[in-house]
Design an enzyme around this catalytic site. Sequence first.
Site, short mmCIF file in Angstrom:
data_model
loop_
_atom_site.label_atom_id
_atom_site.label_comp_id
_atom_site.label_asym_id
_atom_site.label_seq_id
_atom_site.Cartn_x
_atom_site.Cartn_y
_atom_site.Cartn_z
N GLY A 57 0.82 -1.20 -0.01
CA GLY A 57 -0.04 -0.11 0.01
C GLY A 57 0.68 1.24 -0.03
O GLY A 57 1.93 1.26 -0.27
N ARG A 58 0.17 2.34 0.43
CA ARG A 58 1.15 3.45 0.56
C ARG A 58 2.52 3.44 1.06
O ARG A 58 3.56 3.79 0.68
CB ARG A 58 0.42 4.65 1.30
N ILE A 59 2.41 2.80 2.52
CA ILE A 59 3.55 2.87 2.92
C ILE A 59 4.66 1.73 2.61
O ILE A 59 5.76 1.97 2.47
CB ILE A 59 3.51 2.39 4.59
N GLU A 76 0.84 -5.56 23.21
CA GLU A 76 1.75 -4.53 23.45
C GLU A 76 0.88 -3.53 24.41
O GLU A 76 -0.42 -3.45 24.16
CB GLU A 76 2.30 -3.56 22.33
N ARG A 90 -1.97 -8.48 -1.28
CA ARG A 90 -3.28 -9.03 -1.62
C ARG A 90 -3.81 -8.93 -3.02
O ARG A 90 -4.06 -9.73 -3.92
CB ARG A 90 -4.65 -8.42 -0.92
N ILE A 136 6.89 -3.43 11.00
CA ILE A 136 6.26 -1.90 11.50
C ILE A 136 4.79 -2.02 11.11
O ILE A 136 3.83 -1.05 10.97
CB ILE A 136 6.85 -0.63 10.59
N ALA A 137 4.19 -3.32 10.99
CA ALA A 137 2.82 -3.53 10.68
C ALA A 137 1.87 -3.21 11.93
O ALA A 137 1.40 -2.40 12.23
CB ALA A 137 2.59 -4.58 9.84
N ARG A 138 1.69 -4.52 12.57
CA ARG A 138 0.95 -4.52 13.60
C ARG A 138 1.43 -5.71 14.51
O ARG A 138 1.50 -6.75 13.82
CB ARG A 138 -0.46 -4.87 13.12
N HIS A 186 6.49 1.07 19.32
CA HIS A 186 5.48 1.63 18.26
C HIS A 186 5.53 3.07 18.07
O HIS A 186 4.66 3.96 18.35
CB HIS A 186 4.03 1.13 18.73
N ILE A 187 6.70 3.38 17.34
CA ILE A 187 7.01 4.86 16.99
C ILE A 187 7.23 5.23 15.88
O ILE A 187 7.65 6.31 15.50
CB ILE A 187 8.14 5.45 17.99
C1 8YV Z 1 -0.24 5.05 15.30
C2 8YV Z 1 -0.01 3.33 13.66
O1 8YV Z 1 0.80 5.90 16.17
O2 8YV Z 1 -1.32 4.72 12.18
C3 8YV Z 1 -1.22 3.50 12.56
O3 8YV Z 1 -1.82 2.57 12.34
O4 8YV Z 1 0.15 2.13 13.95
C4 8YV Z 1 0.41 4.22 14.26
O5 8YV Z 1 1.30 4.97 13.36
C5 8YV Z 1 -0.88 4.53 16.31
O6 8YV Z 1 -1.87 3.75 15.67
C6 8YV Z 1 -1.82 5.44 17.07
O7 8YV Z 1 -3.03 5.28 17.44
#
Ligand code: 8YV
Length: 324
Positions: free
Chosen positions: A155-157, A267, A177, A236-238, A285-286
Amino acid sequence: MKPRILVTRDVFDEVTAYLLNHFDVIANPEDETWDAAALADKLADCDGVVTAITDRIHATLIARAPRLQAVCNIGVGYNNIDVGACTIRGIKVTNTPGVLTESTADFAWALLLATARRITEAEAYLRRGDWTRWELKQLLGTDVHGAALGIFGMGRIGQAIARRARGFDMTLRYHNRNRLPAQTEEELGAAYAEKDALLEWADFVVLTVPYSWETHHLIGRAELWKMKPTAILVNIARGGVVDDEALVDALESHRILAAGLDVYENEPALHPGFRQLRNVVLAPHIASSTRATRLAMAMTAARNLVAALTGGTPENLVNPDVKA
Ligand code: 8YV
């Protein structure tokens, strides 16, 4: 009478000032952590809410908020919100795509480079006072330039990460996908690959997929064991996209070389195994956390809320089927 809204986290003064122009605002200037019961109590007489990933907006909570019309999340991901339950109740849900793309892509590279070149491990070594002499084979790292980069989620990222790979002369493949249009693939210099083929091929595997039941444990034991023993994983996803228990095993047994992580299952709790390992770079998560970007995210959520509660269509509505 102005609509009444809740802002669950401490946001920037500019954002609060903007919201105060439109709403009666219940803010959280001390940035307290509210549990589900406290959140439900505060939401009970609110028309809208600005949320963050730390807030679980689920059906039971919604049932206790009869006036609620909009949930505006600060973040591109919104797996903390039960969108289906909101849609049924006629509640608009929004996110903040776009504004965080470049900062998040920068951070993916920060993690990738820090992991490949063992920056945090090297710094800890210095801080401990262990550096007493230069050695030819000291803290040997992995070359990033010219390596094979595999991106899950284009996607974008993912695309912003891919654009940056050019400067490192990397070969790029991706899995998504949906396959990208041929022209985009050509512009990015990225070839499509099936999941297993990508895992077997990549020197660096970077994850940017959104979290859903489909991507839960996308990278588990079977996938980690398909990767090269010299490979590095960057998430860096979830949290939940990677099976943390399996990753700790893979890192401990040197089944893969190293990992750079910004997100975790459960987390802010961390799998205790990660703390013992030297071959993992850990961040809390930064990825989107620059002042400019976090401000833009909070302001976007605030604008979405104003649109949602003044009869407009918020720019970032994620449930367009919702009946106003
Ligand atoms: C956020 C993120 O800082 O945008 C997202 O989905 O994971 C982070 O960039 C976080 O979700 C804050 O709610």
